[in-house]
Design a protein around this motif. Structure first.
Motif, PDB file in Angstrom:
ATOM      1  N   THR A   9      93.131 -11.528  94.230  1.00  0.00           N
ATOM      2  CA  THR A   9      93.839 -12.633  94.075  1.00  0.00           C
ATOM      3  C   THR A   9      94.102 -13.668  95.617  1.00  0.00           C
ATOM      4  O   THR A   9      94.068 -14.889  95.416  1.00  0.00           O
ATOM      5  N   GLU A  10      94.505 -12.715  96.493  1.00  0.00           N
ATOM      6  CA  GLU A  10      94.755 -13.544  97.756  1.00  0.00           C
ATOM      7  C   GLU A  10      93.613 -14.205  98.214  1.00  0.00           C
ATOM      8  O   GLU A  10      93.768 -15.321  98.649  1.00  0.00           O
ATOM      9  N   LEU A  11      92.241 -13.612  98.148  1.00  0.00           N
ATOM     10  CA  LEU A  11      91.132 -14.220  98.603  1.00  0.00           C
ATOM     11  C   LEU A  11      90.856 -15.450  97.998  1.00  0.00           C
ATOM     12  O   LEU A  11      90.484 -16.489  98.552  1.00  0.00           O
ATOM     13  N   SER A  12      90.918 -15.335  96.697  1.00  0.00           N
ATOM     14  CA  SER A  12      90.812 -16.481  95.614  1.00  0.00           C
ATOM     15  C   SER A  12      91.517 -17.616  95.965  1.00  0.00           C
ATOM     16  O   SER A  12      91.127 -18.679  96.145  1.00  0.00           O
ATOM     17  N   GLU A  13      92.843 -17.489  96.393  1.00  0.00           N
ATOM     18  CA  GLU A  13      93.752 -18.701  96.740  1.00  0.00           C
ATOM     19  C   GLU A  13      93.401 -19.113  98.196  1.00  0.00           C
ATOM     20  O   GLU A  13      93.501 -20.236  98.457  1.00  0.00           O
ATOM     21  N   ARG A  14      93.209 -18.173  99.128  1.00  0.00           N
ATOM     22  CA  ARG A  14      92.673 -18.568 100.474  1.00  0.00           C
ATOM     23  C   ARG A  14      91.380 -19.489 100.338  1.00  0.00           C
ATOM     24  O   ARG A  14      91.256 -20.386 101.365  1.00  0.00           O
ATOM     25  N   VAL A  15      90.486 -19.282  99.587  1.00  0.00           N
ATOM     26  CA  VAL A  15      89.108 -19.746  99.637  1.00  0.00           C
ATOM     27  C   VAL A  15      89.239 -21.149  98.566  1.00  0.00           C
ATOM     28  O   VAL A  15      88.539 -21.952  99.059  1.00  0.00           O
ATOM     29  N   GLY A  16      90.081 -20.892  97.708  1.00  0.00           N
ATOM     30  CA  GLY A  16      90.343 -22.081  96.842  1.00  0.00           C
ATOM     31  C   GLY A  16      89.260 -21.928  95.643  1.00  0.00           C
ATOM     32  O   GLY A  16      88.508 -23.050  95.215  1.00  0.00           O
ATOM     33  N   ILE A  17      88.746 -20.658  95.120  1.00  0.00           N
ATOM     34  CA  ILE A  17      87.783 -20.747  93.966  1.00  0.00           C
ATOM     35  C   ILE A  17      88.494 -19.845  92.957  1.00  0.00           C
ATOM     36  O   ILE A  17      89.358 -19.205  93.220  1.00  0.00           O
ATOM     37  N   THR A  18      88.219 -20.146  91.789  1.00  0.00           N
ATOM     38  CA  THR A  18      88.813 -19.486  90.649  1.00  0.00           C
ATOM     39  C   THR A  18      88.493 -17.789  90.856  1.00  0.00           C
ATOM     40  O   THR A  18      87.446 -17.413  91.463  1.00  0.00           O
ATOM     41  N   MET A  19      89.308 -17.046  90.121  1.00  0.00           N
ATOM     42  CA  MET A  19      89.183 -15.704  89.999  1.00  0.00           C
ATOM     43  C   MET A  19      87.839 -15.333  89.238  1.00  0.00           C
ATOM     44  O   MET A  19      87.180 -14.513  89.756  1.00  0.00           O
ATOM     45  N   ALA A  20      87.558 -16.144  88.418  1.00  0.00           N
ATOM     46  CA  ALA A  20      86.372 -15.872  87.674  1.00  0.00           C
ATOM     47  C   ALA A  20      85.024 -16.287  88.459  1.00  0.00           C
ATOM     48  O   ALA A  20      84.043 -15.156  88.535  1.00  0.00           O
ATOM     49  N   ASN A  21      85.136 -17.234  89.229  1.00  0.00           N
ATOM     50  CA  ASN A  21      83.915 -17.189  90.169  1.00  0.00           C
ATOM     51  C   ASN A  21      83.871 -16.218  91.179  1.00  0.00           C
ATOM     52  O   ASN A  21      82.795 -15.916  91.632  1.00  0.00           O
ATOM     53  N   LEU A  22      85.015 -15.738  91.902  1.00  0.00           N
ATOM     54  CA  LEU A  22      84.993 -14.826  92.707  1.00  0.00           C
ATOM     55  C   LEU A  22      84.263 -13.544  92.143  1.00  0.00           C
ATOM     56  O   LEU A  22      83.704 -12.616  92.680  1.00  0.00           O
ATOM     57  N   SER A  23      85.001 -13.112  91.116  1.00  0.00           N
ATOM     58  CA  SER A  23      84.308 -12.112  90.246  1.00  0.00           C
ATOM     59  C   SER A  23      82.848 -11.880  89.998  1.00  0.00           C
ATOM     60  O   SER A  23      82.185 -10.988  90.318  1.00  0.00           O
ATOM     61  N   ILE A  24      82.315 -13.327  89.569  1.00  0.00           N
ATOM     62  CA  ILE A  24      80.988 -13.436  89.526  1.00  0.00           C
ATOM     63  C   ILE A  24      80.286 -12.949  90.702  1.00  0.00           C
ATOM     64  O   ILE A  24      79.112 -12.391  90.981  1.00  0.00           O
ATOM     65  N   LEU A  25      80.906 -13.348  91.940  1.00  0.00           N
ATOM     66  CA  LEU A  25      80.257 -13.121  93.272  1.00  0.00           C
ATOM     67  C   LEU A  25      80.297 -11.631  93.511  1.00  0.00           C
ATOM     68  O   LEU A  25      79.475 -10.934  93.904  1.00  0.00           O
ATOM     69  N   LYS A  26      81.369 -11.030  93.378  1.00  0.00           N
ATOM     70  CA  LYS A  26      81.885  -9.786  93.722  1.00  0.00           C
ATOM     71  C   LYS A  26      80.917  -8.703  92.775  1.00  0.00           C
ATOM     72  O   LYS A  26      80.474  -7.639  93.446  1.00  0.00           O
ATOM     73  N   ASN A  27      80.341  -8.935  91.565  1.00  0.00           N
ATOM     74  CA  ASN A  27      79.746  -8.267  90.617  1.00  0.00           C
ATOM     75  C   ASN A  27      78.223  -8.310  90.765  1.00  0.00           C
ATOM     76  O   ASN A  27      77.569  -7.847  90.112  1.00  0.00           O
ATOM     77  N   GLY A  28      77.886  -9.284  91.735  1.00  0.00           N
ATOM     78  CA  GLY A  28      76.485  -9.574  92.149  1.00  0.00           C
ATOM     79  C   GLY A  28      75.921 -10.415  91.078  1.00  0.00           C
ATOM     80  O   GLY A  28      74.492 -10.212  90.744  1.00  0.00           O
ATOM     81  N   LYS A  29      76.615 -11.067  90.029  1.00  0.00           N
ATOM     82  CA  LYS A  29      75.840 -11.776  88.890  1.00  0.00           C
ATOM     83  C   LYS A  29      75.570 -13.454  89.400  1.00  0.00           C
ATOM     84  O   LYS A  29      75.086 -13.877  88.475  1.00  0.00           O
TER      85      LYS A  29
END
Length: 74
Positions: A19-39
């Motif tokens: 959540t903190e990374l999402s806020e600092r970068v300015g991307i949605t949690m959904a997009n960060l999750s897609i990145l994190k999961n290698g999708k």
């Protein structure tokens, strides 16, 4: 996929939440999750820059290349 995304590793090292990374970068949690999961099929350089700035790291700390041969050995 031969490109491994190590956001989880860097988050743990920095003791930062998704959540903190999402806020600092300015991307949605959904997009960060897609990145994190290698999708993700692509990442904007501005997003990678924001991640590196927020995590105080280099792109190579977040992205890792593994050949298909090394995947079979894991």
């Amino acid at each position: 996929m031969a490109i491994i995304i190590n956001i989880d590793v860097m988050l743990a090292k920095r003791k930062m939440s998704v959540t903190e990374l999402s806020e600092r970068v300015g991307i949605t949690m959904a997009n960060l999750s897609i990145l994190k999961n290698g999708k993700a099929k692509a990442i904007r350089l501005s997003t990678l820059e924001g991640i590196c700035k927020a995590l105080d790291c280099q792109p190579g700390d977040v992205l890792e290349y593994r050949s298909d041969d090394s995947k079979e050995q894991i």
